[in-house]
Write an enzyme that holds these catalytic residues in place. Structure first.
Site, PDB file in Angstrom:
ATOM      1  N   ARG A 186      -4.401   1.900 -19.685  1.00 35.53           N
ATOM      2  CA  ARG A 186      -5.265   0.790 -19.267  1.00 35.53           C
ATOM      3  C   ARG A 186      -4.433  -0.274 -18.557  1.00 35.53           C
ATOM      4  NH1 ARG A 186      -8.952   3.642 -19.641  1.00 35.53           N
ATOM      5  NH2 ARG A 186     -10.850   3.436 -20.885  1.00 35.53           N
ATOM      6  N   GLU A 202     -10.405  -3.553 -12.527  1.00 35.60           N
ATOM      7  CA  GLU A 202     -10.800  -2.434 -11.651  1.00 35.60           C
ATOM      8  C   GLU A 202     -12.179  -2.718 -11.070  1.00 35.60           C
ATOM      9  OE1 GLU A 202     -10.602   1.287 -13.730  1.00 35.60           O
ATOM     10  OE2 GLU A 202      -8.509   0.967 -14.282  1.00 35.60           O
ATOM     11  N   HIS A 205      -8.362   5.520 -10.948  1.00 35.26           N
ATOM     12  CA  HIS A 205      -8.829   5.861 -12.301  1.00 35.26           C
ATOM     13  C   HIS A 205      -9.444   7.276 -12.359  1.00 35.26           C
ATOM     14  CE1 HIS A 205     -10.135   3.955 -16.335  1.00 35.26           C
ATOM     15  NE2 HIS A 205      -9.914   5.250 -16.470  1.00 35.26           N
TER      16      HIS A 205
HETATM   17  C1  DGY Z   1     -11.157   6.920 -20.855  1.00 31.62           C
HETATM   18  O1  DGY Z   1     -11.972   7.682 -21.365  1.00 31.62           O
HETATM   19  O2  DGY Z   1     -10.783   5.912 -21.448  1.00 31.62           O
HETATM   20  C2  DGY Z   1     -10.662   7.262 -19.496  1.00 31.62           C
HETATM   21  O3  DGY Z   1      -9.837   6.286 -18.983  1.00 31.62           O
HETATM   22  C3  DGY Z   1     -11.831   7.529 -18.590  1.00 31.62           C
HETATM   23  O4  DGY Z   1     -11.394   8.099 -17.415  1.00 31.62           O
END
Ligand code: DGY
Length: 317
Positions: free
Chosen positions: A236, A265, A283
């Protein structure tokens, strides 16, 4: 049948499953709903199947109708949801672990390869044309024999370690707790991040975004790395203080980055766009058809289990 608001369009197989399981409200145009729209549309619903693009902060959660008993997030990460606010309102929050570990680890490896082997610069040169091969043209970092630090040795971190090991990388890691030897497979455990970063020629960030990990890569910690290290992030954006990292890239303290996730994002810090060695993706961690179906189906099952049994194994609050 329970009435469920599904905030984003799902792959057809999953929408078919949802239609058999609940009385769903679909988003056939895949519109990005505002927070007031989510609140409005959830009137009369028993639950919400949300995605990482829905900001379910305290203000939003406090305005949800009393009938909402569950928010089932279509992601393993749940940083978009204020868990405490949900708990206070008696709303269960669930996520979709495991089913996306392989796909996300693949992107984690792509980030390592792309950043180490200067793929961003290579793609640009190949498109522009006229590049001239020479013995020192776009020289990158070879993975074989290079130390890979893994921040967060959960399922995704372990899978990245397994593939990276097969590429000849030497694995170091930091995790809240040391893994058992059968899971470590020779990886070296570091109790603190200073110790891990100081041996990380390449870092792969795989830990969840929490209050503790927020801005873990910052002005101070970036100095712990060997000069010319490479930082990659498949977890993240909140874990990185962008200004500190961009500054370290401009000074060549950090040589390159491989990023799939960002703060705010899809509006990534424009500083990254000026860095030639930045290998950046939009992503894509879980973006394979099988994985997206498995994630959505699990998000549906989480709601179904919750209403059938009053509990759910993927509850996170
Ligand atoms: C998640 O599931 O957290 C992923 O980042 C989605 O792509």
């Amino acid at each position: 049948m329970k009435k469920i608001l599904i905030t984003r369009k799902l792959i057809k197989e999953s929408e078919d499953k949802a239609a058999k399981t609940f009385d769903p409200i679909f988003n056939s145009n895949d519109e990005l709903y505002s927070q007031p729209k989510v609140i409005e549309m959830s009137k009369g619903c028993d639950g919400i199947l949300s995605s990482l693009t829905d900001k379910m902060d305290q203000e939003t959660i406090n305005q949800l109708p009393d009938t909402i008993k569950i928010i089932s997030n279509f992601a393993v990460g749940f940083g978009n949801i204020d868990l405490d606010a949900a708990k206070k309102r008696g709303i269960t929050v669930t996520n979709t672990p495991e089913v996306l570990s392989d796909a996300t680890a693949e992107i984690g490896i792509l980030l390592i390869l792309g950043a180490c082997r200067r793929a961003a610069e290579g793609i640009e040169s190949a498109k522009v044309g006229g590049w001239k091969w020479s013995a020192d043209y776009l020289i990158g970092k070879q993975l074989t024999g290079t130390r890979l630090g893994i921040l967060g040795m959960g399922r995704i971190g372990q899978k990245i370690a397994k593939i990276a090991r097969s590429l000849g990388m030497i694995i170091h890691y930091h995790n809240r707790s040391k893994l058992s030897e059968d899971k470590e497979l020779g990886a070296v455990y570091h109790k603190d991040i200073k110790s891990l970063f100081s041996v990380s020629d390449v870092l792969s960030i795989c830990c969840p975004a929490t209050k503790e990990t927020e801005n873990m890569i910052n002005k101070e910690t970036v100095e712990f790395f060997p000069k010319g290290a490479i930082i990659t992030n498949v977890a993240r954006g909140d874990i990185i203080d962008d200004e500190a990292l961009i500054d370290a890239l401009n000074r060549r303290k950090i040589y390159a980055v491989g990023l799939d996730v960002y703060k705010n994002e899809p509006n990534l810090n424009p500083g990254y766009l000026q860095i030639k060695s930045a290998f950046i993706l939009p992503h894509l961690g879980s973006a394979t058809k099988d994985t997206r179906i498995a994630m959505a189906n699990l998000a549906i099952d989480n709601i179904d289990d919750f209403f059938k049994t009053g509990n759910c194994k993927n509850k996170v609050n």
